[in-house]
Each structure stands twice: as structure tokens, then as C-alpha cells.
Design an enzyme around this catalytic site. Structure first.
Site, PDB file in Angstrom:
ATOM      1  N   CYS A 217      -5.117  -1.685 -23.522  1.00  0.00           N
ATOM      2  CA  CYS A 217      -4.878  -1.312 -22.123  1.00  0.00           C
ATOM      3  C   CYS A 217      -3.736  -2.076 -21.471  1.00  0.00           C
ATOM      4  CB  CYS A 217      -6.153  -1.447 -21.296  1.00  0.00           C
ATOM      5  SG  CYS A 217      -6.690  -3.145 -21.088  1.00  0.00           S
TER       6      CYS A 217
ATOM      7  N   ASP B 170      -1.530 -10.170 -21.212  1.00  0.00           N
ATOM      8  CA  ASP B 170      -1.914 -11.585 -21.237  1.00  0.00           C
ATOM      9  C   ASP B 170      -1.954 -12.138 -22.657  1.00  0.00           C
ATOM     10  OD1 ASP B 170      -2.181 -12.532 -18.566  1.00  0.00           O
ATOM     11  OD2 ASP B 170      -3.836 -11.129 -18.322  1.00  0.00           O
TER      12      ASP B 170
ATOM     13  N   HIS C 260       0.826  -1.202   0.000  1.00  0.00           N
ATOM     14  CA  HIS C 260       0.000   0.000   0.000  1.00  0.00           C
ATOM     15  C   HIS C 260       0.865   1.259   0.000  1.00  0.00           C
ATOM     16  CE1 HIS C 260      -4.286   0.511   0.411  1.00  0.00           C
ATOM     17  NE2 HIS C 260      -3.996   1.726   0.830  1.00  0.00           N
TER      18      HIS C 260
ATOM     19  N   GLU D 276      -7.725 -10.856 -24.497  1.00  0.00           N
ATOM     20  CA  GLU D 276      -6.399 -11.163 -23.951  1.00  0.00           C
ATOM     21  C   GLU D 276      -6.080 -12.656 -23.994  1.00  0.00           C
ATOM     22  OE1 GLU D 276      -6.131  -9.795 -19.888  1.00  0.00           O
ATOM     23  OE2 GLU D 276      -8.174 -10.376 -19.428  1.00  0.00           O
TER      24      GLU D 276
END
Ligand code: PEP
Ligand code: MG
Length: 581
Positions: A504, A457, A192, A433
């Protein structure tokens, strides 16, 4: 001079004075108390609980303006734990029955929790165990009088923070204090704290062994967030080299910054649309600042990976917040892409020999319908607040699209019955993908409202190489003829069926491949917001005509490596300053 190596976690180069947040691991006082001191020790513990709660609450309050809801959530988790009856009773038991001082009692109880978390072989639990460590430290520091906020008070702007580890709470305070960067012994790229630093453009190096023992307060430190280097007390020559690099980096960033408000048009006047890929809502701020057209990919699985199974209501709140701060621009919410490398033990899941080929993404969601429905309800409800589309990950064939649509229809009916507002006509698209879907793109295009090419992918599955395996990364060639053929096929299918298509995967934000994609005919690109300006720079420097010629050359190359060289030459000729060297 000492040069220490770690993992680059947030890009950038800075030179500054070291501020040592934690020098040694915490020394916990240990002594036996008298019977008559039990009450006093208990009081000390209760007081520390109270002060620590107030501390987290005040950080949460002061960070409300700058942090997204999901980032603030971590403070709620801390606060909940500090009120946990079992934890409190356990500490009291050690004080009363074993006559231990309160600091030691807390340390033992927290260590037991940490140990049980670390025994689970899972990244998610490892990260959470650090959270307990932070809480334990904070409580003990309170009791021994080492108030972290007082330590942080001593920090000056432009210092580089060196620490064993930095909790998201402390990172929040440090970022607000405008520190220059930080380096830690612990931590990972996906923690985080690292995500937070990246979204604020602060260079970070994590996983630096023996860092704290090699740095003293006030030492000059060089942080190289590109190579993952921390150089302590640099010699004159190194300092000179890096001062130069830092200067160049500042002017590189300044050059890029100039492009913030510029249009995204090629040198021959063709408009290109840039969108952002985000993992946490906080990244939308940068996306807006750089004038992205919207969010092209919201990877919702990160909210799950950060928090575990979350309720529909919580998901709804996070999504609603993201949609609202996205300034009425389009946002594509992808349903959970869980499984594979994004697997948490919180997910009921059998051990798989080949997780990348296993029960992941849409397959997992379809198998666990209630879990999936909870997310679909949250998306449909939140979608009323903006221009929202829904995207399905890892679709391999038409049946998965139809099955998902059936579940979406069921969810809609339920929402109608419950008289809950939702977006009725939400566009539904798919990630292309998996090669099987790319090969039948023409048929798939008739079933959905839009395509988004997941090149990460798509390349992995087409070329048969694990995208996370460094040993085979040399084969990861977006210029491989097979990839060019698939990319062309997908685009043609989308155009023929008049649906939108975006890229993307990582190649969409990589200058070399932007040229390739433009040449193929792609005009919509979605990337990490950090890469938006770099993408603008390359697009503005090149023409579609040149890119088309480039594709002609690439198609003639039978060896992908040669095509890669061709692309590098092209970039060098047209925009050698687009990368920071
Ligand atoms: C991709 O595969 O290219 C993609 C964008 O999805 P992810 O990286 O989240 O798998
Ligand atoms: Mg993918």
C-alpha cells in the site's frame, strides 16, 4: 506573457479565461460612529451574521449529495463559530465602547483570533487560521455589500479561478459550477481545498506568489498542474505548445478512461487485485468509478488532523458513511498513524528530536489508552455495516501486536456490557513498514490475519533516509537489493502462513515498481484512486514471465541506480504511454 511558479497540488493541464475571485486584499471601511448610530451598526452586524449563516447552510444543503460527511463538517464548524457568544460579545463591545463601525470591529476581533492561531507553530492551526479569515471576509463582504455568491454567479463553466485563497466553502461552489481549474497565492497541498480538488480531478496550483496582481479578469491563463506553473497571457508559441499539451492530456485521460470497466489481468492472464488508499471518504467515489476491489488503506489520522480530537460518535459516523458508500466491498481501516510528520499540536505530545523515530502511530495509541479505545470502539461499531478489517501502523515487534489485541478485547467486553452492537470477529492486520518486523515476518504472520507492506516507511527506515527530505530523495530506491530481500521475505512469510498480503505504499501505484512487485510475486496493490487506471494500463500490457525475468536482472545489479534504469527501459518498451510527458 508572465510565468509564475507555485506548488503543483492537483495534476492536469488546462487553458482558459481567468476569473478573478479576489483582486485585492479586502478593504475594510474604518470610521468613528456617533452614539446614536450604535444600534444601527449592531443591526448591520446581526444581519451579516444571519446572512452568512444562511449562506453556509445553503451550501451545506446543496452539497449533501456530492460531499462526504467529513467534508460537510467544515460548515458546521463555521456555523458554530458564527453563534459563538464570546465572539459576538467582543464585536459588540468594540462597537459600543470604542464607537467603531461594525466592519472594523469584526476585522479587529477576527484578526486577534487569527494572530493567536498563527503564533502556534503548527500546520494544523495555520490551516484553521485561514478558516477564520474566510469567515471574517464573508462577514465584512456581507456588510459592505460584496456578496461572494453574487460574485460567483458571474462565473462561467470552463473558467480558471484565480484567487488569493479559496476557502473549502467557495471551492465547493466552484466545483459544482464546473470550473476548469484554480490557482491561488496561498494554500498547501494538504489543505482541505486541495484534497477536494484532487478527488474531483481538477488541476490546481497553490502558493503562487504575486498571482493576483499579475492577472486580470478575462486573461488567457495556462495552468500546469504537473509542474506547478501558471502562465498568464501566453505568447503565441507557448500557447501553441500548451494547446498541444492540453490536447494530448485530454486524449491521455480518454485512453485511461477506457480502462475503467476493464479487468485487471496481465497479458498472460494472471489476475491482479487493485484497491484504493483514501484519506477522506469522498475519494471512495472515484475508487468505485474505477472499479477498485475496495479500500486497502483508510488513513484515519486525516480525520483527526482536519478536526482535532473528535468524539467516538463522530468517528463512528464518518466510518459508517465510508463503509456504506463503499458498496459492500472490503475496507481496511488503519488506526491513527499520528506523530512524525503527521503531528498536530492538539495532540498532547512532547517535543521530539527525531519525530520519525518517536512516539508515533501505534506507540502513541498504546501510550494514550483512552484516546485509542475511543477509536477502537468507533471502528468495531462501524464494522457491523460492511466487510471491515482493522490495521495497525508502525508495528516493530510482536509485543505491540499482543498489547493492542488485549486492548481490543477489553473494548469488546465493554461494548458487550453496554449492549452496543459491534463486529466480533474483525480481522486484524499489520503494516509491515519497519525493517524489524519485515525481518521477523514469519513469526509476525502467525499473530495476525493479514499484512500490508508500507513501502514508504519501509524504505525510509531500511535505507535511513527521511522520506520528506528532497536532498536525500535520490537515495530513495525501491530497487535497492536490501528492499528486494525484505519484500521477498514478507511475501514468503505471508504465503507460508496463508495470510493475505497487499502493498500500500506509493510504489504500488507506480508503473515501474508495479512491474517489480509483480515479478516478486505480489498480486494485491493499494494506491491513491487517481492512479488506478494507470496501474490497470501497465498490468494489462505486461506478462508475469517478463516481470520474473526482470527480477532476475535486478538481483544481479549491485547498484540500485542501474536497476532503476533497467525498470525505465522496461516501461518504455512495453508501455511508453503510461506516463503523461
Ligand atoms: C507507508 O508507509 O508506505 C504507508 C502506506 O503509510 P503512510 O504513507 O501513511 O505512512
Ligand atoms: Mg507508513
Amino acid at each position: 506573457m508572465i510565468e509564475l511558479l507555485g506548488q503543483p497540488s492537483s495534476e492536469g493541464i488546462v487553458i482558459g479565461k481567468a476569473f478573478l475571485l479576489v483582486k485585492d486584499s479586502l478593504k475594510v471601511p474604518r470610521y468613528k460612529i456617533k452614539l446614536s448610530d450604535i444600534e444601527k451598526e449592531k443591526e448591520k452586524f446581526y444581519e451579516a451574521l444571519k446572512n452568512t449563516k444562511e449562506y453556509f447552510l445553503s451550501i451545506k444543503r446543496t452539497s449533501k449529495q456530492s460531499m462526504a460527511t467529513e467534508q460537510l463538517y467544515i460548515f458546521d464548524v463555521y456555523l458554530m463559530f458564527l453563534e459563538d457568544k464570546k465572539f459576538i460579545a467582543e464585536v459588540i463591545k468594540f462597537i459600543e465602547k470604542r464607537l467603531m463601525n461594525a466592519e472594523l470591529a469584526v476585522s479587529i476581533v477576527i484578526n486577534k483570533i487569527i494572530k493567536s492561531f498563527r503564533n502556534i507553530n503548527d500546520g494544523y492551526f495555520k490551516e484553521r487560521s485561514y478558516d477564520f479569515e474566510h469567515i471574517g471576509r464573508k462577514l465584512i463582504n456581507e456588510m459592505v455589500g460584496n456578496h461572494v455568491e453574487k460574485i460567483l454567479d458571474g462565473i462561467n463553466e470552463n473558467e480558471i479561478v484565480i484567487s488569493y485563497d479559496i476557502s473549502p466553502t467557495d471551492a465547493t461552489v466552484l466545483i459544482n459550477r464546473k470550473i476548469k481549474g484554480f490557482a491561488t497565492e496561498r494554500g498547501s497541498k494538504t489543505s482541505h481545498t486541495s484534497i477536494l480538488a484532487r478527488s474531483f480531478g481538477i488541476p490546481v496550483v497553490v502558493g503562487v506568489s504575486d498571482l493576483c496582481e499579475n492577472v486580470d479578469n478575462g486573461d488567457t491563463v495556462i495552468l500546469d498542474g504537473f509542474q506547478g506553473k501558471v502562465i498568464v497571457r501566453p505568447d503565441r508559441e507557448t500557447l501553441k505548445i500548451y494547446k498541444n499539451k492540453e490536447k494530448r492530456y485530454i486524449s491521455y485521460i480518454k485512453e485511461l478512461d477506457k480502462l475503467k470497466d476493464e479487468t485487471v489481468t496481465t497479458s498472460d492472464g494472471v489476475e491482479v487485485n487493485l484497491y484504493s488508499n483514501i484519506e477522506i471518504s469522498e475519494e471512495i467515489k472515484l475508487s468505485n468509478e474505477y472499479h477498485a476491489k475496495g479500500v486497502g488503506l483508510y488513513r484515519t489520522e486525516f480525520m483527526y488532523l482536519a478536526k482535532g480530537d473528535i468524539s467516538e460518535e463522530e468517528q463512528f459516523e464518518i466510518l459508517k458513511n465510508a463503509i456504506l458508500i463503499n458498496n459492500n466491498k472490503p475496507i481496511v481501516i488503519r488506526t491513527f498513524d499520528l506523530g512524525g510528520e503527521k503531528l498536530s499540536n492538539l495532540l498532547p505530545h512532547n517535543k521530539e528530536k527525531n519525530p520519525a523515530l518517536g512516539l508515533r502511530a501505534i506507540r502513541y495509541s498504546l501510550r494514550h489508552e483512552d484516546f485509542f479505545k475511543k477509536q477502537l470502539r468507533a471502528i468495531l461499531r462501524a464494522a457491523t455495516f460492511g466487510e471491515v478489517s482493522m490495521m495497525l501502523p508502525m508495528i516493530s515487534g510482536i509485543e505491540e501486536i499482543r498489547l493492542t489485541k488485549e486492548i481490543i478485547e477489553k473494548v469488546k467486553k465493554e461494548l458487550i456490557q453496554e449492549k452496543i452492537a459491534f463486529k466480533h470477529n474483525i480481522p486484524i492486520g499489520v503494516m509491515v513498514e519497519i525493517p524489524s518486523l519485515a525481518l521477523i515476518a514469519d513469526i509476525a504472520a502467525q499473530e495476525v490475519d493479514f499484512f500490508s507492506v508500507g513501502s514508504n516507511d519501509l524504505i525510509q527506515y531500511t535505507l535511513g533516509i527521511d522520506r520528506g527530505n528532497a536532498d536525500v530523495s535520490y537515495l530513495y530506491r525501491p530497487t535497492h537489493l536490501a528492499i528486494l530481500i525484505l519484500l521477498e521475505k514478507i511475501l514468503k512469510a505471508a504465503e507460508k502462513n496463508k495470510i493475505n498480503v497487499t502493498v500500500c505504499g506509493e510504489i504500488a501505484g507506480e508503473p515501474k515498481y508495479i512491474a517489480e512487485l509483480l515479478g516478486l510475486g505480489y498480486r494485491n496493490f493499494s494506491m491513491s484512486p487517481a492512479y488506478l487506471l494507470r496501474a490497470k494500463m501497465i498490468i494489462r500490457r505486461i506478462s508475469i514471465k517478463e516481470c520474473k525475468n526482470l527480477i532476475k536482472k535486478l538481483k544481479k545489479n549491485k547498484i540500485a541506480r542501474e536497476s532503476e534504469e533497467e525498470l525505465s527501459k522496461f516501461i518504455e518498451k512495453n508501455a511508453s504511454d503510461v506516463y503523461f510527458h
